[in-house]
Enzyme design. Structure first.
Site, short mmCIF file in Angstrom:
data_model
loop_
_atom_site.label_atom_id
_atom_site.label_comp_id
_atom_site.label_asym_id
_atom_site.label_seq_id
_atom_site.Cartn_x
_atom_site.Cartn_y
_atom_site.Cartn_z
N ASP A 60 1.04 -1.19 -0.14
CA ASP A 60 0.09 -0.10 0.08
C ASP A 60 0.84 1.11 -0.05
O ASP A 60 0.50 2.23 0.55
CB ASP A 60 -1.05 0.01 1.02
CG ASP A 60 -2.00 0.85 1.02
OD1 ASP A 60 -2.40 1.40 -0.09
OD2 ASP A 60 -2.64 1.56 2.03
N LYS A 70 1.95 4.70 -1.09
CA LYS A 70 1.26 5.64 -1.69
C LYS A 70 1.82 6.75 -1.09
O LYS A 70 2.44 6.99 0.20
CB LYS A 70 0.05 5.73 -1.50
CG LYS A 70 -0.54 5.47 -0.13
CD LYS A 70 -2.19 5.28 -0.24
CE LYS A 70 -2.35 5.01 1.28
NZ LYS A 70 -4.00 4.82 1.32
N ASN A 74 1.84 7.51 2.69
CA ASN A 74 2.28 6.67 3.53
C ASN A 74 3.95 6.69 3.46
O ASN A 74 4.55 6.19 3.94
CB ASN A 74 2.13 5.10 3.31
CG ASN A 74 0.55 4.74 3.60
OD1 ASN A 74 0.23 5.27 4.35
ND2 ASN A 74 0.31 3.64 3.03
#
Length: 152
Positions: A44, A46, A49
């Site tokens: 995840d 992105k 993050n």
């Protein structure tokens, strides 16, 4: 406890040049190498993050969707002791940064995070998503079918 901002906030507030973007990409890649060598896929990655500290260090955050895997050429001790895993074929992640294999629910390796890194660097340089659409389904379809727009 970190002081700074997410890469998402930085993208909104400033334009990054090629050298800055490459320096960010190198820091992200080094962080991913450490995770991958430990047998961890982020899944995840992105801009939300990725955190830029005031000291200029980059931190990869939120391993909530991370998955243990067996790196090529070896077995992670952490992967050996894993007892919980996500369901086979289950799609998890943020559509605009998911690799085609991730969208299809296929087995994943390090390349899913590398794909996300490419999408992030495109966005840092262009200030727009590499893959877009009015819905999450449209974004996923774009990842599967389209090439990102050309950069100037």
């Amino acid at each position: 406890m970190l002081e700074g901002e997410t890469l998402r906030a930085a993208i909104k507030s400033q334009q990054f040049g090629t050298r800055q973007t490459l320096a960010l990409g190198l820091q992200i890649a080094r962080g991913l190498i450490c995770a991958h060598e430990a047998g961890i896929l982020h899944r995840d990655l992105k801009p939300e993050n990725i955190f830029l500290t005031r000291e200029g260090q980059l931190k990869i955050l939120d391993f909530g969707l991370a998955k243990l895997f067996r790196p090529e050429g070896g077995v992670s001790p952490a992967a050996e002791t894993a007892t919980r895993d996500t369901d086979e074929g289950r799609v998890v992640g943020t559509a605009a940064y998911m690799s085609p294999e991730q969208i299809r629910g296929e087995p994943l390796d390090e390349r899913c995070d590398i794909f996300a890194l490419g999408a992030i660097l495109f966005e840092v340089l262009s200030q727009r998503a590499a893959f877009a659409g009015p819905s999450q389904s449209d974004v996923m379809a774009s990842v599967l079918r389209d090439e990102p727009p050309a950069l100037p």
